[in-house]
Design an enzyme around this catalytic site. Sequence first.
Site, PDB file in Angstrom:
ATOM      1  N   ASP A  62       0.849  -1.198   0.000  1.00 48.49           N
ATOM      2  CA  ASP A  62       0.000   0.000   0.000  1.00 48.49           C
ATOM      3  C   ASP A  62       0.881   1.243   0.000  1.00 48.49           C
ATOM      4  O   ASP A  62       1.857   1.313   0.763  1.00 48.49           O
ATOM      5  CB  ASP A  62      -0.898   0.032   1.243  1.00 48.49           C
ATOM      6  CG  ASP A  62      -2.153  -0.804   1.078  1.00 48.49           C
ATOM      7  OD1 ASP A  62      -2.276  -1.485   0.042  1.00 48.49           O
ATOM      8  OD2 ASP A  62      -2.989  -0.787   1.994  1.00 48.49           O
ATOM      9  N   ASN A  70      -2.770  13.785  -3.571  1.00 48.98           N
ATOM     10  CA  ASN A  70      -3.981  14.152  -4.312  1.00 48.98           C
ATOM     11  C   ASN A  70      -4.593  15.439  -3.782  1.00 48.98           C
ATOM     12  O   ASN A  70      -4.983  16.325  -4.550  1.00 48.98           O
ATOM     13  CB  ASN A  70      -5.016  13.028  -4.227  1.00 48.98           C
ATOM     14  CG  ASN A  70      -4.888  12.023  -5.358  1.00 48.98           C
ATOM     15  OD1 ASN A  70      -4.349  12.333  -6.417  1.00 48.98           O
ATOM     16  ND2 ASN A  70      -5.366  10.823  -5.138  1.00 48.98           N
ATOM     17  N   HIS A  75      -5.197  15.449  -8.821  1.00 47.25           N
ATOM     18  CA  HIS A  75      -5.205  14.057  -9.278  1.00 47.25           C
ATOM     19  C   HIS A  75      -4.146  13.779 -10.332  1.00 47.25           C
ATOM     20  O   HIS A  75      -3.679  12.636 -10.469  1.00 47.25           O
ATOM     21  CB  HIS A  75      -6.589  13.687  -9.815  1.00 47.25           C
ATOM     22  CG  HIS A  75      -7.626  13.593  -8.727  1.00 47.25           C
ATOM     23  ND1 HIS A  75      -7.648  12.567  -7.811  1.00 47.25           N
ATOM     24  CD2 HIS A  75      -8.659  14.405  -8.394  1.00 47.25           C
ATOM     25  CE1 HIS A  75      -8.660  12.741  -6.969  1.00 47.25           C
ATOM     26  NE2 HIS A  75      -9.289  13.852  -7.298  1.00 47.25           N
ATOM     27  N   ASP A  79      -1.804  10.606 -10.178  1.00 46.17           N
ATOM     28  CA  ASP A  79      -1.610   9.658 -11.275  1.00 46.17           C
ATOM     29  C   ASP A  79      -0.123   9.475 -11.586  1.00 46.17           C
ATOM     30  O   ASP A  79       0.351   8.353 -11.834  1.00 46.17           O
ATOM     31  CB  ASP A  79      -2.336  10.147 -12.530  1.00 46.17           C
ATOM     32  CG  ASP A  79      -3.845  10.038 -12.406  1.00 46.17           C
ATOM     33  OD1 ASP A  79      -4.320   9.394 -11.448  1.00 46.17           O
ATOM     34  OD2 ASP A  79      -4.552  10.607 -13.264  1.00 46.17           O
ATOM     35  N   ASP A 105      -4.419   2.961  -4.441  1.00 50.04           N
ATOM     36  CA  ASP A 105      -2.975   2.967  -4.180  1.00 50.04           C
ATOM     37  C   ASP A 105      -2.495   1.604  -3.696  1.00 50.04           C
ATOM     38  O   ASP A 105      -1.488   1.498  -3.004  1.00 50.04           O
ATOM     39  CB  ASP A 105      -2.631   4.041  -3.147  1.00 50.04           C
ATOM     40  CG  ASP A 105      -3.386   3.851  -1.830  1.00 50.04           C
ATOM     41  OD1 ASP A 105      -4.196   2.902  -1.733  1.00 50.04           O
ATOM     42  OD2 ASP A 105      -3.174   4.649  -0.903  1.00 50.04           O
ATOM     43  N   ARG A 126      14.164  -2.792  -0.989  1.00 50.11           N
ATOM     44  CA  ARG A 126      14.544  -1.960  -2.139  1.00 50.11           C
ATOM     45  C   ARG A 126      13.354  -1.147  -2.635  1.00 50.11           C
ATOM     46  O   ARG A 126      13.484   0.045  -2.947  1.00 50.11           O
ATOM     47  CB  ARG A 126      15.082  -2.843  -3.267  1.00 50.11           C
ATOM     48  CG  ARG A 126      16.409  -3.532  -2.965  1.00 50.11           C
ATOM     49  CD  ARG A 126      17.065  -4.019  -4.236  1.00 50.11           C
ATOM     50  NE  ARG A 126      16.206  -4.889  -5.022  1.00 50.11           N
ATOM     51  CZ  ARG A 126      16.200  -6.219  -4.945  1.00 50.11           C
ATOM     52  NH1 ARG A 126      17.019  -6.834  -4.089  1.00 50.11           N
ATOM     53  NH2 ARG A 126      15.409  -6.957  -5.708  1.00 50.11           N
TER      54      ARG A 126
END
Length: 210
Positions: A62, A70, A75, A79, A105, A126
């Site tokens: 997540d 946002n 937005h 994106d 997400d 990583r």
Amino acid sequence: EAKSAAMTASRKLNQRLHGANIAAEETAYTDTLTGVKNRRAMEQVLERLHAWNTPYAMMNLDLELFKDVNDSYGHAAGDHVLQMAARILLDETRENDVVIRQGGDEFVILLPETRDPQTLDKIAGRIIARISQPIPFQEHVCRISASAGSAVFDEHSGDRQEDFLERADAALYASKRAGRGRHTLFTPDLARTKSEGSDERELMVGRVAQ
């Protein structure tokens, strides 16, 4: 000659139709924003892995602070961040691994023939380190982090697919409870912890309702 020309034209048409079918199928299994696989593709890959009894690991991931991006920059910035995160996931995985955007997400990585906890820790480390780096967007700098949780499927355990999905989710839940930027590998006690947390939330909801 006319017959040969007709056969050539027919062959080319069939090739184009075949190519169009492949392209349509690829589109149906691809997340249009990020270019990685979508939830529909994940379901198909999981069914195949379990049908073939293939050992694999699932890493749920997540993005954190994504809502702030946002809300602060719009937005378009969100994106862009999702696209950059997807690129990092592809960079840090093998060609036969499957990177999926579940929605919003949330991402998933399926890693066939992977069971070693240290390997999963290194991959997650990583990814989390790179995602935590500032992401430029126009005149802004977007900052997010990530939490990850993994579970390893044992082909000899007889586990159901649904149980395995819950294990990966419980590992992610444990990472989020412990703080941002972490990776957790599933252990049996995590399932109890998540269940207890769910019970606590239901109890609080019930008290509010009263």
